[in-house]
Design an enzyme around this catalytic site. Structure first.
Site, PDB file in Angstrom:
ATOM      1  N   SER A 131       6.032  -3.298   8.861  1.00 53.99           N
ATOM      2  CA  SER A 131       5.699  -1.886   8.578  1.00 53.99           C
ATOM      3  C   SER A 131       5.617  -1.164   9.917  1.00 53.99           C
ATOM      4  CB  SER A 131       4.330  -1.824   7.900  1.00 53.99           C
ATOM      5  OG  SER A 131       3.825  -0.499   7.869  1.00 53.99           O
ATOM      6  N   TYR A 144      -5.176  -3.361   7.705  1.00 53.43           N
ATOM      7  CA  TYR A 144      -3.733  -3.449   7.423  1.00 53.43           C
ATOM      8  C   TYR A 144      -2.919  -3.492   8.718  1.00 53.43           C
ATOM      9  CZ  TYR A 144       0.799  -2.340   5.240  1.00 53.43           C
ATOM     10  OH  TYR A 144       2.116  -2.359   4.813  1.00 53.43           O
TER      11      TYR A 144
HETATM   12  P1  NAP Z   1       4.471  -3.217  -4.169  1.00 57.01           P
HETATM   13  O1  NAP Z   1       5.291  -2.348  -5.048  1.00 57.01           O
HETATM   14  O2  NAP Z   1       2.995  -3.263  -4.371  1.00 57.01           O
HETATM   15  O3  NAP Z   1       5.059  -4.704  -4.207  1.00 57.01           O
HETATM   16  C1  NAP Z   1       4.386  -5.770  -3.600  1.00 57.01           C
HETATM   17  C2  NAP Z   1       4.997  -7.074  -4.077  1.00 57.01           C
HETATM   18  O4  NAP Z   1       4.313  -8.152  -3.417  1.00 57.01           O
HETATM   19  C3  NAP Z   1       4.863  -7.274  -5.563  1.00 57.01           C
HETATM   20  O5  NAP Z   1       6.053  -7.820  -6.064  1.00 57.01           O
HETATM   21  C4  NAP Z   1       3.717  -8.286  -5.668  1.00 57.01           C
HETATM   22  O6  NAP Z   1       3.949  -9.097  -6.826  1.00 57.01           O
HETATM   23  C5  NAP Z   1       3.944  -9.091  -4.410  1.00 57.01           C
HETATM   24  N1  NAP Z   1       2.755  -9.826  -3.999  1.00 57.01           N
HETATM   25  C6  NAP Z   1       1.532  -9.339  -3.684  1.00 57.01           C
HETATM   26  N2  NAP Z   1       0.693 -10.350  -3.413  1.00 57.01           N
HETATM   27  C7  NAP Z   1       1.406 -11.491  -3.587  1.00 57.01           C
HETATM   28  C8  NAP Z   1       1.086 -12.876  -3.465  1.00 57.01           C
HETATM   29  N3  NAP Z   1      -0.154 -13.288  -3.149  1.00 57.01           N
HETATM   30  N4  NAP Z   1       2.051 -13.783  -3.694  1.00 57.01           N
HETATM   31  C9  NAP Z   1       3.294 -13.391  -4.036  1.00 57.01           C
HETATM   32  N5  NAP Z   1       3.667 -12.112  -4.164  1.00 57.01           N
HETATM   33  C10 NAP Z   1       2.703 -11.177  -3.943  1.00 57.01           C
HETATM   34  O7  NAP Z   1       4.640  -2.775  -2.634  1.00 57.01           O
HETATM   35  P2  NAP Z   1       5.942  -2.600  -1.686  1.00 57.01           P
HETATM   36  O8  NAP Z   1       5.823  -1.266  -1.060  1.00 57.01           O
HETATM   37  O9  NAP Z   1       7.181  -2.970  -2.388  1.00 57.01           O
HETATM   38  O10 NAP Z   1       5.571  -3.678  -0.571  1.00 57.01           O
HETATM   39  C11 NAP Z   1       6.452  -4.702  -0.125  1.00 57.01           C
HETATM   40  C12 NAP Z   1       6.197  -4.978   1.351  1.00 57.01           C
HETATM   41  O11 NAP Z   1       6.524  -3.810   2.109  1.00 57.01           O
HETATM   42  C13 NAP Z   1       4.740  -5.307   1.694  1.00 57.01           C
HETATM   43  O12 NAP Z   1       4.718  -6.348   2.658  1.00 57.01           O
HETATM   44  C14 NAP Z   1       4.218  -4.006   2.322  1.00 57.01           C
HETATM   45  O13 NAP Z   1       3.162  -4.231   3.218  1.00 57.01           O
HETATM   46  C15 NAP Z   1       5.485  -3.514   3.007  1.00 57.01           C
HETATM   47  N6  NAP Z   1       5.533  -2.076   3.324  1.00 57.01           N
HETATM   48  C16 NAP Z   1       5.347  -1.141   2.340  1.00 57.01           C
HETATM   49  C17 NAP Z   1       5.388   0.215   2.677  1.00 57.01           C
HETATM   50  C18 NAP Z   1       5.165   1.309   1.666  1.00 57.01           C
HETATM   51  O14 NAP Z   1       4.898   2.476   2.076  1.00 57.01           O
HETATM   52  N7  NAP Z   1       5.313   1.054   0.376  1.00 57.01           N
HETATM   53  C19 NAP Z   1       5.630   0.593   4.004  1.00 57.01           C
HETATM   54  C20 NAP Z   1       5.813  -0.384   4.960  1.00 57.01           C
HETATM   55  C21 NAP Z   1       5.776  -1.719   4.606  1.00 57.01           C
HETATM   56  P3  NAP Z   1       2.826  -9.742  -7.751  1.00 57.01           P
HETATM   57  O15 NAP Z   1       1.694  -8.758  -7.837  1.00 57.01           O
HETATM   58  O16 NAP Z   1       3.551  -9.934  -9.053  1.00 57.01           O
HETATM   59  O17 NAP Z   1       2.468 -11.027  -7.104  1.00 57.01           O
END
Ligand code: NAP
Length: 244
Positions: A131, A144
């Protein structure tokens, strides 16, 4: 199976689910991991992939998952997220523990388990979704940003440790992406989550997935080390132009 195999963690939603779709379209057989097996199976079925339950915070779950992956050419460490937005003087240790477990130790466990197979493939590739929180700090974001800085340090260390071996390492650092991220961060509070994206056109999960697929489809001698992508209206974690 003659398609290269790509493993995507956190593939039941958001960036991970979009990445599974883009990698399947690019010719990979995708193995999807996450905790919510119903949603995971839905995504897997739509791309002809394989859904396997995975909790990256549980060593036994990671070991069982890795055992079921016969070979591995690409790994996308995407599972993770944020919990809470408290200042340091009000820090919630449960939130900190979750963020470290999911983002840092989760990436460590899955990468460690699959690295031998990635290298044995002769052309392995690890993409880690950190991120802009891995390169910036902001008020209320210490848990975070600390976890994402640590995840980034872990990922970048691998680049040096495996120099000379047939494996590439790419870190993808997104800014604001509209997914379930804020809903998870604010414990299901939709009003608070929606406010994050008000007056701005954020990145979509597909925008990030396209970049991941691009990195994974370069020729084997090309290593995209770090890719930072943000909405046009976002200059940094703390500075965005909002309308209305
Ligand atoms: P999201 O829609 O909340 O998706 C998160 C995913 O991670 C879900 O599929 C969730 O699936 C899975 N997950 C969470 N805990 C887990 C665990 N213990 N074991 C296995 N899977 C797990 O959020 P997203 O934005 O797509 O996030 C994906 C990545 O991008 C993260 O690392 C986040 O920090 C990063 N990111 C996001 C943003 C943003 O603004 N959205 C920006 C920068 C970076 P389950 O709940 O089914 O396990």
């Amino acid at each position: 199976m003659n398609k290269p195999i790509a493993v995507v963690t956190g593939a039941s939603a958001g960036i991970g689910a979009a990445t599974a779709r883009h990698l399947a379209a690019a010719g990979f057989h995708v193995v999807l991991g996450a905790r919510r097996l119903d949603r995971l199976t839905e995504v897997a079925d739509s791309v002809g992939g394989t859904a396997i339950e995975l909790d990256v915070t549980d060593p036994a779950s990671v070991a069982a998952f890795a055992d079921r992956v016969p070979e591995c050419h690409a790994l996308v460490n995407n599972a993770g997220g944020a919990k809470g937005l408290e200042r340091v003087d009000a820090a919630d240790e449960d939130n900190w523990n979750w963020m470290y477990e999911a983002n840092v130790l989760g990436t460590l466990r899955v990468t460690k388990a699959l690295l031998p197979k990635l290298i044995a493939s002769g052309n392995g590739h690890v993409v880690t979704v950190t991120s802009i929180a891995a390169i910036e700090v902001y008020d209320g974001g210490s848990g975070y940003t600390a976890a994402k800085h640590a995840q980034s340090a872990l990922h970048r260390t691998l680049r040096g440790e495996h120099l000379g071996e047939p494996v590439r390492f790419t870190e993808v650092l997104p800014g604001m992406v509209e997914t379930e991220f804020s809903l998870v961060r604010f414990n299901g509070d939709t009003t608070r989550a929606n406010k994050v994206y008000e007056g701005i056109t954020p990145l979509t999960a597909d925008d990030v997935a396209e970049v991941i697929a691009f990195a994974l489809t370069r020729p084997p001698h090309v290593n995209l080390d770090q890719i930072v992508l943000k909405p046009r209206a976002q200059a940094s974690a703390t500075r965005a132009h909002r309308t209305g």
